[in-house]
Design an enzyme around this catalytic site. Structure first.
Site, PDB file in Angstrom:
ATOM      1  N   ASP A  10       0.874  -1.184   0.000  1.00 12.71           N
ATOM      2  CA  ASP A  10       0.000   0.000   0.000  1.00 12.71           C
ATOM      3  C   ASP A  10       0.908   1.230   0.000  1.00 12.71           C
ATOM      4  OD1 ASP A  10      -2.393   1.607   0.308  1.00 12.71           O
ATOM      5  OD2 ASP A  10      -1.875   1.864   2.419  1.00 12.71           O
ATOM      6  N   SER A  11       0.287   2.394  -0.160  1.00 12.26           N
ATOM      7  CA  SER A  11       1.051   3.644  -0.091  1.00 12.26           C
ATOM      8  C   SER A  11       1.570   3.905   1.331  1.00 12.26           C
ATOM      9  CB  SER A  11       0.155   4.809  -0.498  1.00 12.26           C
ATOM     10  OG  SER A  11      -0.935   4.907   0.402  1.00 12.26           O
ATOM     11  N   CYS A  73      -4.352  -1.510  -1.857  1.00 10.47           N
ATOM     12  CA  CYS A  73      -4.489  -0.073  -2.107  1.00 10.47           C
ATOM     13  C   CYS A  73      -5.494   0.089  -3.248  1.00 10.47           C
ATOM     14  CB  CYS A  73      -3.123   0.478  -2.513  1.00 10.47           C
ATOM     15  SG  CYS A  73      -3.188   2.195  -3.051  1.00 10.47           S
ATOM     16  N   GLU A 155      -2.670   8.293   8.810  1.00 16.34           N
ATOM     17  CA  GLU A 155      -1.195   8.181   8.881  1.00 16.34           C
ATOM     18  C   GLU A 155      -0.652   8.879  10.131  1.00 16.34           C
ATOM     19  OE1 GLU A 155       1.164   6.648   6.770  1.00 16.34           O
ATOM     20  OE2 GLU A 155      -0.457   5.740   5.612  1.00 16.34           O
ATOM     21  N   CYS A 187     -10.958   2.866   0.147  1.00 16.85           N
ATOM     22  CA  CYS A 187      -9.560   3.216   0.409  1.00 16.85           C
ATOM     23  C   CYS A 187      -9.201   2.408   1.644  1.00 16.85           C
ATOM     24  CB  CYS A 187      -9.400   4.708   0.686  1.00 16.85           C
ATOM     25  SG  CYS A 187      -7.750   5.137   1.287  1.00 16.85           S
ATOM     26  N   HIS A 189      -7.179   2.857   3.922  1.00 14.62           N
ATOM     27  CA  HIS A 189      -6.975   3.606   5.170  1.00 14.62           C
ATOM     28  C   HIS A 189      -8.294   3.771   5.945  1.00 14.62           C
ATOM     29  CE1 HIS A 189      -3.137   4.800   3.337  1.00 14.62           C
ATOM     30  NE2 HIS A 189      -2.779   5.347   4.475  1.00 14.62           N
TER      31      HIS A 189
HETATM   32  N1  DGL Z   1      -4.726   3.288   0.948  1.00 18.51           N
HETATM   33  C1  DGL Z   1      -4.746   3.674  -0.394  1.00 18.51           C
HETATM   34  C2  DGL Z   1      -6.046   3.385  -1.097  1.00 18.51           C
HETATM   35  O1  DGL Z   1      -6.642   2.383  -0.753  1.00 18.51           O
HETATM   36  C3  DGL Z   1      -4.045   4.933  -0.819  1.00 18.51           C
HETATM   37  C4  DGL Z   1      -4.323   6.183  -0.086  1.00 18.51           C
HETATM   38  C5  DGL Z   1      -3.355   7.276  -0.506  1.00 18.51           C
HETATM   39  O2  DGL Z   1      -2.149   7.055  -0.424  1.00 18.51           O
HETATM   40  O3  DGL Z   1      -3.817   8.341  -0.932  1.00 18.51           O
HETATM   41  O4  DGL Z   1      -6.456   4.072  -1.994  1.00 18.51           O
END
Ligand code: DGL
Length: 269
Positions: A10-11, A73, A155, A187, A189
Site C-alpha cells: 500500500d502507499s 491499495c 497516517e 480506500c 486507510h
Molecule cells: N490506501 C490507499 C487506497 O486504498 C491509498 C491512499 C493514498 O495514499 O492516498 O487508496
C-alpha cells in the site's frame, strides 16, 4: 510455492487493514508487507506516478519470491493494476475493486450505494463501472465522494481528534439525503475510521475492501493447492516501509491488535 510468502503493499499504513483481514482468514501464511511511507499519499498523484510507484512496490516484493501479490491499495488497484500485473508476471495478483464491488452490490437492498475513496480512485470511476457490471436493479445509483484528508488523518494517528470529526462530517454530508443503504470504504486507510463514519452515517452497512479481497486470496490459494502447509503458533509477518521504520511501526501498532515485528527500510525510491 505453497510455503512462499504473500506480498502485500500500500502507499502507507492503510494496507494493514487488509493484512488484518488476511491474518484472520489465513493465519498460517507468511506475509511481507510494504508501505510506501516516503511517498504517501498516492491518491492525489497522477496516473503515471501511481503506475510507477505500483510497479516499484511489486518489483520489491517479487525480489522476495512471493507466491502472490495483494494490491492492498484502491488507488493502485484502480489505476496501477496493469503495471503490477506486468511486474508480477505469472504470479497471481489480487486487487481490491472487483471483490469489494461485488460485496457492496450484494449488500445493497435498495440499489443506492455510496463510495468513498481517494481523488484518483473516485476520478477513475473504477467502482462505479465495477458495480454496474453486477447490476440487476432498475434504479442503481452510485454516489461517489473523495475524502483525501482521511489518509493523512490515519497516517498521523489522529482518528480520535475533533478535527477528524469535523472533516468527516463535512465530506459525508453529501450522503445525508441520498438514501444509500451501503457505503463502500474504497480506500484501505478508511476502515481505521469506520467507528467515526458509522457514528455520522448510522444504519448504513459499511463494506471494507480488505474483507472481500482476503476471501479471494483464500479461494485462489485453495484452488491452486497453494495454502501454507504448516500450522503456526504465531503470525509470520515481515514489515517494510520506505521512510523511517520506527515512525511507521509506532503508528501501525496503534491500529492493530496483533503483534508486529520491527519494520525495516525498503530502498526503492
Ligand atoms: N490506501 C490507499 C487506497 O486504498 C491509498 C491512499 C493514498 O495514499 O492516498 O487508496
Amino acid at each position: 510455492m505453497k510455503n512462499s510468502p504473500i506480498g502485500v503493499f500500500d502507499s502507507g499504513i492503510g494496507g494493514l487493514s487488509v493484512l488484518s483481514e488476511l491474518v484472520k482468514l489465513l493465519p498460517n501464511e507468511e506475509y511481507i508487507y510494504l508501505g510506501d511511507t516516503a511517498r504517501v499519499p498516492w491518491g492525489n498523484k497522477s496516473i503515471s506516478t501511481i503506475k510507477e510507484y505500483s510497479r516499484e512496490c511489486t518489483e520489491f516484493l517479487m525480489d522476495k519470491d512471493v507466491k502472490m501479490i495483494v494490491v492492498a491499495c484502491n488507488t493502485a488497484s484502480s489505476l496501477g493494476i496493469d503495471s503490477v500485473q506486468h511486474a508480477a508476471g505469472k504470479i497471481p495478483v489480487v486487487e481490491m475493486i472487483l471483490p469489494a464491488a461485488e460485496a457492496a452490490y450484494k449488500s445493497s437492498v435498495n440499489g443506492k450505494i455510496g463510495v468513498i475513496g481517494t481523488k484518483a480512485t473516485v476520478r477513475s470511476n473504477a467502482y462505479q463501472n465495477a458495480i454496474a457490471k453486477y447490476n440487476t436493479f432498475d434504479n442503481l445509483k452510485v454516489f461517489q465522494q473523495a475524502c483525501p484528508l482521511f489518509v493523512p488523518i490515519v497516517e498521523e494517528a489522529m482518528i480520535k481528534h475533533p478535527a477528524a470529526k469535523l472533516i468527516a462530517e463535512d465530506y459525508l454530508s453529501v450522503f445525508k439525503d441520498s438514501n444509500i443503504d451501503t457505503l463502500l470504504l474504497a480506500c484501505t486507510h478508511y476502515p481505521f475510521m469506520s467507528e467515526l463514519i458509522a457514528e455520522i452515517l448510522p444504519n448504513i452497512r459499511l463494506i471494507d475492501t480488505g474483507n472481500a479481497a482476503s476471501r479471494q486470496v483464500f479461494n485462489i490459494l485453495k484452488e491452486n493447492d497453494w495454502l501454507h502447509d504448516q500450522i503456526k503458533d504465531k503470525l509470520s509477518i515481515e514489515l517494510y516501509c520506505t521512510d523511517t521504520p520506527s515512525d511507521f511501526l509506532s503508528t501501525a501498532r496503534t491500529y492493530l491488535s496483533f503483534e508486529l515485528p520491527q519494520a525495516k527500510k525498503a530502498d526503492i525510491c
